[in-house]
Design a protein around this motif. Structure first.
Motif, mmCIF file in Angstrom:
data_model
loop_
_atom_site.group_PDB
_atom_site.id
_atom_site.type_symbol
_atom_site.label_atom_id
_atom_site.label_comp_id
_atom_site.label_asym_id
_atom_site.label_seq_id
_atom_site.Cartn_x
_atom_site.Cartn_y
_atom_site.Cartn_z
ATOM 1 N N TYR A 132 0.806 -1.220 0.000
ATOM 2 C CA TYR A 132 0.000 0.000 0.000
ATOM 3 C C TYR A 132 0.842 1.274 0.000
ATOM 4 O O TYR A 132 0.304 2.364 -0.117
ATOM 5 C CB TYR A 132 -0.962 0.004 1.190
ATOM 6 N N GLN A 133 2.150 1.166 0.230
ATOM 7 C CA GLN A 133 3.099 2.256 0.038
ATOM 8 C C GLN A 133 2.745 3.492 0.862
ATOM 9 O O GLN A 133 2.556 4.591 0.335
ATOM 10 C CB GLN A 133 3.201 2.620 -1.446
ATOM 11 N N ASN A 134 2.639 3.295 2.151
ATOM 12 C CA ASN A 134 2.528 4.423 3.071
ATOM 13 C C ASN A 134 3.553 4.236 4.186
ATOM 14 O O ASN A 134 4.265 3.231 4.238
ATOM 15 C CB ASN A 134 1.101 4.546 3.643
ATOM 16 N N ALA A 140 6.441 -1.346 8.892
ATOM 17 C CA ALA A 140 6.123 -2.752 9.137
ATOM 18 C C ALA A 140 6.941 -3.670 8.228
ATOM 19 O O ALA A 140 7.416 -4.733 8.660
ATOM 20 C CB ALA A 140 4.629 -2.996 8.927
ATOM 21 N N GLY A 141 7.108 -3.275 6.971
ATOM 22 C CA GLY A 141 7.898 -4.079 6.046
ATOM 23 C C GLY A 141 9.353 -4.170 6.461
ATOM 24 O O GLY A 141 9.971 -5.243 6.370
ATOM 25 N N MET A 142 9.914 -3.059 6.942
ATOM 26 C CA MET A 142 11.305 -3.090 7.381
ATOM 27 C C MET A 142 11.478 -3.956 8.617
ATOM 28 O O MET A 142 12.452 -4.730 8.723
ATOM 29 C CB MET A 142 11.781 -1.663 7.669
ATOM 30 N N ALA A 208 2.746 -6.538 13.094
ATOM 31 C CA ALA A 208 3.088 -5.428 12.201
ATOM 32 C C ALA A 208 2.847 -5.786 10.740
ATOM 33 O O ALA A 208 2.557 -4.910 9.915
ATOM 34 C CB ALA A 208 4.553 -5.029 12.406
ATOM 35 N N ALA A 209 2.943 -7.080 10.394
ATOM 36 C CA ALA A 209 2.729 -7.509 9.012
ATOM 37 C C ALA A 209 1.277 -7.386 8.581
ATOM 38 O O ALA A 209 0.958 -7.657 7.416
ATOM 39 C CB ALA A 209 3.205 -8.953 8.836
ATOM 40 N N MET A 210 0.387 -6.962 9.494
ATOM 41 C CA MET A 210 -1.014 -6.736 9.139
ATOM 42 C C MET A 210 -1.188 -5.541 8.206
ATOM 43 O O MET A 210 -2.292 -5.273 7.734
ATOM 44 C CB MET A 210 -1.847 -6.504 10.396
ATOM 45 N N ALA A 211 -0.102 -4.796 7.967
ATOM 46 C CA ALA A 211 -0.185 -3.684 7.019
ATOM 47 C C ALA A 211 -0.388 -4.164 5.592
ATOM 48 O O ALA A 211 -0.753 -3.371 4.715
ATOM 49 C CB ALA A 211 1.089 -2.837 7.105
ATOM 50 N N ALA A 212 -0.181 -5.452 5.329
ATOM 51 C CA ALA A 212 -0.405 -6.012 3.994
ATOM 52 C C ALA A 212 -1.899 -6.102 3.710
ATOM 53 O O ALA A 212 -2.731 -6.042 4.622
ATOM 54 C CB ALA A 212 0.239 -7.392 3.905
ATOM 55 N N PRO A 213 -2.298 -6.235 2.437
ATOM 56 C CA PRO A 213 -3.724 -6.458 2.127
ATOM 57 C C PRO A 213 -4.255 -7.706 2.823
ATOM 58 O O PRO A 213 -3.521 -8.665 3.067
ATOM 59 C CB PRO A 213 -3.725 -6.613 0.602
ATOM 60 N N THR A 214 -5.545 -7.695 3.129
ATOM 61 C CA THR A 214 -6.145 -8.796 3.901
ATOM 62 C C THR A 214 -6.010 -10.156 3.217
ATOM 63 O O THR A 214 -5.761 -11.158 3.904
ATOM 64 C CB THR A 214 -7.619 -8.478 4.186
ATOM 65 N N PRO A 215 -6.174 -10.310 1.891
ATOM 66 C CA PRO A 215 -5.931 -11.638 1.289
ATOM 67 C C PRO A 215 -4.523 -12.148 1.532
ATOM 68 O O PRO A 215 -4.329 -13.359 1.728
ATOM 69 C CB PRO A 215 -6.198 -11.394 -0.201
#
Length: 578
Positions: A132-134, A140-142, A208-215
């Protein structure tokens, strides 16, 4: 729009057909106890062969079938959930790469080829978390990438140490139980698996990995990324029992179960509650593994993947219908607006609790009874049963907020099941597994009957713990609503610790981000711009400048200097001859 839907449809059908074939082959290999080891010579150059080794037994084939089946449902679900995304083709390709990396990990009995899948999971998960690039996604990705890189380092160390055996096919050396080198390799593998499966002290990255899309969350938390460490340790199970790290894994997994179960009762974010439930179930799998029950752990791994993927897809449908609202305090009475979705969510929640004859019952009840027969110490028993009660506690609290309360969301939202028939079709495929999958797997894997003999109080303790969890969940929910306990000054630190995973996200961010920056700054100040400059370029410049300025005085050809020089020499000669 037509092309976006067609690529998801074709991908899901392709994965679904492969999953059926894998399930059939897995059941066949299980019935006849067959193992196939395939060696594929990829490249032969100047007498050097590059060989890809693949292991196909009932465990790997059934797990591949489950991963493919869940992936097909998730991709089909994503056709409507992500229909507004202009980059859905890129999203589907990332998901397929994610599944391919998991397949490499499952079929590889070779540490080198395991690294391909292991690093592939870490890299693609980073790309999906920051999708989602915010700013929140980047952070969270880092955290996810850095946490998984710790495990990658230990895998590479095990690769280097396996050179002592002359081969990286670890499956040929598992019989060397008392060998020092193999025990050291197993310890490195255990630490790597703890990072990938988010056990204490590496637990902060999972919520923190919940920042990814739900699928993606449905795929990650059910059968791919977080289960990679559990599956790898199932292959190393013979070594875990005798290793010292196995005892440490038992303590770490028990604490992880307890921490996640307590933390879920203080969360209000829907996806975070489900993520912490995943963390709790991973702790249960690791605890079962460290007690030497690898088949039971694999059984729970399969059943957990069935209902947890359904739970995430139901949560995604609710968030989608609520207009991207994830706070459960704004939800309530959704059974009137989304009866099909809420029914699927309640079934998956009941399976998570271990309600009889759903998927989770067959594995959780068997694990609790087998651990009741084992030589587990009092601390392990306490963590196991309290964590089981905490599961019932936060599930009751979640169901109350979603079903029992009044609706507090926006009055302009049109929440219904009618617009999400594609998403519901994907959920329906997983609903069948959540209801029937546990019994089918139980009949197949445990075809021979094992008698479990327990005292009456140990048989009834499961019912007592469930009732205790319901009572505690009701009290926590009522306290949360009435604000009686959360804002007491003397309990603020305690509630802050319990609600923030024992401050583990802060500690992890400090250790992984702030500490390296501080160490780098101190190193640069002390060494790079300090002693290196003093003893290196700046020091040499300073001393050479000072020496050259003194020598330059002689080059001025001043008569006073020569007169003083000869006068001193004359005095010294007189003193010498006298």
């Amino acid at each position: 729009m037509i092309f976006k839907f067609s690529i998801t449809f074709i991908s899901s059908i392709f994965l679904f057909m492969i999953s059926l074939c894998m399930f059939i082959l897995g059941f066949q290999h299980l019935m006849i106890n067959k193992i196939v080891l395939v060696e594929w010579s990829i490249l032969s150059l100047n007498g050097s062969n590059v060989i890809m080794t693949m292991l196909f037994d009932w465990m790997s084939l059934m797990f591949i079938g489950l991963v493919m089946y869940i992936s097909s449902m998730v991709i089909y679900y994503s056709g409507q959930y992500m229909e507004g995304d202009y980059n859905i083709n890129r999203f589907i390709m990332l998901v397929l790469l994610f599944v391919l990396s998991m397949l490499f990990l499952i079929i590889s009995p070779n540490i080198i080829s395991i690294i391909v899948g292991w690093d592939g999971l870490g890299l693609v998960s980073y790309c999906l978390v920051i999708y989602y690039q915010n700013v929140r996604s980047y952070g969270a990705g880092m955290l996810t990438a850095l946490s998984n890189r710790i495990g990658d380092v230990f895998i590479l160390l095990s690769v280097a140490w396996m050179l002592n055996y002359g081969s990286w096919n670890y499956i040929h050396y598992l019989w060397l139980i008392c060998d020092y080198d193999m025990m050291l390799i197993t310890s490195l593998i255990i630490i790597a698996a703890m990072t990938k499966s988010a056990q204490i002290p590496f637990s902060a990255w999972l919520p923190a990995a919940m920042a990814a899309p739900t699928p993606v969350s449905a795929l990650v938390h059910s059968s791919t990324l977080v289960t990679a460490g559990v599956y790898l340790l199932i292959r190393f199970n013979e070594m875990i029992i005798v290793s010292f790290m196995g005892k440490l894994l038992l303590l770490s997994s028990g604490l992880t179960m307890f921490m996640a179960g307590v933390g879920a009762n203080f969360e209000y974010d829907l996806k975070s509650i489900i993520a912490l439930s995943t963390l709790s179930q991973l702790g249960l799998m690791m605890m079962t593994l460290s007690m030497g029950m690898s088949i039971l752990s694999f059984f729970h791994l399969m059943t957990h993947a069935m209902f947890k993927s359904l739970l995430f897809l139901c949560a995604g449908a609710i968030i989608h219908g609520m207009g991207d609202v994830q706070d459960i305090r704004y939800m309530g009475g959704l059974i009137n607006n989304m009866p099909l979705t809420i029914s699927c969510l309640c079934i998956s929640n009941f399976a998570l609790c271990g309600m009889p004859f759903l998927a989770g019952f067959y594995s959780k009840d068997l694990i609790l009874e087998m651990l009741g027969m084992s030589f587990l110490n009092m601390l392990g028993i306490f963590l196991l049963w309290i964590s089981t009660g905490m599961t019932m506690c936060y599930v009751f609290r979640l169901n109350y907020y979603l079903v029992g309360k009044n609706y507090y969301g926006s009055s302009m939202s049109m929440i219904s099941d009618e617009d999400g028939w594609i998403m519901f079709t994907g959920m329906l495929g997983l609903l069948m597994l959540s209801i029937c999958g546990g019994s089918i797997l139980s009949w197949m894997i445990f075809s021979s009957i094992n008698i479990i003999i327990l005292p009456y109080y140990l048989k009834m303790i499961a019912v007592i713990i469930i009732l205790f969890g319901i009572w505690l969940g009701y009290n926590i929910m009522s306290f949360s609503l009435s604000k009686k306990a959360l804002f007491l000054g003397k309990n603020y630190l305690l509630f802050s610790m319990l609600g923030s995973m024992w401050f583990m996200p802060n500690i992890s961010s400090s250790i992984m981000i702030e500490l390296p920056l501080w160490v780098g700054g101190a190193y640069g100040k002390l060494i790079d711009t300090g002693w290196n400059e003093y003893l290196g370029g700046q020091g040499m410049y300073k001393y050479s400048k000072s020496g050259s300025s003194k020598i330059q005085i002689v080059h001025f050809n001043n008569f006073n200097i020569y007169f003083m020089f000869f006068f001193i020499m004359f005095i010294m000669m007189i003193l010498f001859f006298n």
